[in-house]
Design a protein around this motif. Sequence first.
Motif, PDB file in Angstrom:
ATOM      1  N   VAL A  40      82.852  60.519  39.356  1.00 44.82           N
ATOM      2  CA  VAL A  40      81.475  59.961  39.751  1.00 44.82           C
ATOM      3  C   VAL A  40      80.870  59.259  39.331  1.00 44.82           C
ATOM      4  O   VAL A  40      80.326  58.525  39.895  1.00 44.82           O
ATOM      5  CB  VAL A  40      80.802  61.651  39.748  1.00 44.82           C
ATOM      6  CG1 VAL A  40      79.513  61.388  40.104  1.00 44.82           C
ATOM      7  CG2 VAL A  40      81.357  62.800  40.566  1.00 44.82           C
TER       8      VAL A  40
ATOM      9  N   LEU B 152      74.268  58.903  37.922  1.00 48.98           N
ATOM     10  CA  LEU B 152      74.714  60.087  38.554  1.00 48.98           C
ATOM     11  C   LEU B 152      73.476  60.438  39.359  1.00 48.98           C
ATOM     12  O   LEU B 152      72.563  60.569  38.694  1.00 48.98           O
ATOM     13  CB  LEU B 152      75.192  61.045  37.541  1.00 48.98           C
ATOM     14  CG  LEU B 152      76.386  61.043  37.109  1.00 48.98           C
ATOM     15  CD1 LEU B 152      76.684  62.228  36.101  1.00 48.98           C
ATOM     16  CD2 LEU B 152      77.452  61.055  38.155  1.00 48.98           C
TER      17      LEU B 152
ATOM     18  N   GLU C  52      72.167  65.414  42.531  1.00 51.27           N
ATOM     19  CA  GLU C  52      73.038  66.187  43.261  1.00 51.27           C
ATOM     20  C   GLU C  52      74.357  66.270  42.552  1.00 51.27           C
ATOM     21  O   GLU C  52      75.023  67.198  42.401  1.00 51.27           O
ATOM     22  CB  GLU C  52      72.957  65.876  44.717  1.00 51.27           C
ATOM     23  CG  GLU C  52      71.853  66.140  45.674  1.00 51.27           C
ATOM     24  CD  GLU C  52      70.731  65.398  45.464  1.00 51.27           C
ATOM     25  OE1 GLU C  52      70.892  64.086  44.700  1.00 51.27           O
ATOM     26  OE2 GLU C  52      69.447  65.837  45.525  1.00 51.27           O
ATOM     27  N   GLU C  53      74.788  65.134  42.171  1.00 48.31           N
ATOM     28  CA  GLU C  53      76.011  64.977  41.300  1.00 48.31           C
ATOM     29  C   GLU C  53      76.070  65.627  40.228  1.00 48.31           C
ATOM     30  O   GLU C  53      77.104  66.445  39.852  1.00 48.31           O
ATOM     31  CB  GLU C  53      76.523  63.506  41.590  1.00 48.31           C
ATOM     32  CG  GLU C  53      76.644  62.759  42.760  1.00 48.31           C
ATOM     33  CD  GLU C  53      77.186  61.232  42.558  1.00 48.31           C
ATOM     34  OE1 GLU C  53      77.703  60.836  43.581  1.00 48.31           O
ATOM     35  OE2 GLU C  53      76.146  60.656  41.654  1.00 48.31           O
TER      36      GLU C  53
ATOM     37  N   SER D 129      76.038  69.568  40.603  1.00 52.69           N
ATOM     38  CA  SER D 129      77.491  69.684  41.235  1.00 52.69           C
ATOM     39  C   SER D 129      78.461  69.765  40.084  1.00 52.69           C
ATOM     40  O   SER D 129      79.436  70.701  39.973  1.00 52.69           O
ATOM     41  CB  SER D 129      77.990  68.742  42.278  1.00 52.69           C
ATOM     42  OG  SER D 129      79.193  69.037  42.606  1.00 52.69           O
TER      43      SER D 129
END
Length: 216
Positions: A20, A56, A59-60, A63
Amino acid sequence: MKKTKRILPLLLTTLLLGCVMLTGCGKKEVKAVESAQILFDLYIKQDTTNAEKIRLTKEEADSLVKKQNELLTTMTKKNFKNSGITVTDEELDSIVKQQLAAMSKVTPTIELVSEKDGISEVKIKSTYIDLVGADEKAVNDAIEKFENTNITNEKELLAQMTSEYVKNVINELNNIQVSADTKEETYKFKKDEKSKVWIPENMFEFGKGIGTLIQK
């Protein structure tokens, strides 16, 4: 009553984090020490406060935390099953939450050791916790309580010992003490040109390393 082995979810979260991080772009450079602090906080303390600095999105970051929790839950449940111990979903949830809370108690100190030829060396010193010791005490206390029991039915005895162990391990994790001393490791960071974030040269080794660093 078999002993339960506790394992922190190092590999999957580390690989996800590495994937990510490299998707974002940025203008402001994030140096190695700051990046190491953000990664430590995100990975060990599940603190997403500064995740956007390493490109990041919220949401990332959320997650990643969710996946880490799911992995720890799955691994802990599997360890209980392999040890012949049955726990309710509520008990499992409590144990996972207390283990994560115990991990978040450690305190890191991060400093730059050197920066040369595109590589920064960063030293991380951290206090640590004894998860294995907490687990062993929970087991031993449960065994000791029923050492001279009059219960002759093995199934009933195992059920009561299991219940006592679960209660004990939640209590031990809740009251776990952080070490007075520290452990330390040094990691190499390199600059990712796309995101302008200094990241661990070997993300897998970094994740595995700090996971080990916070445990006795």
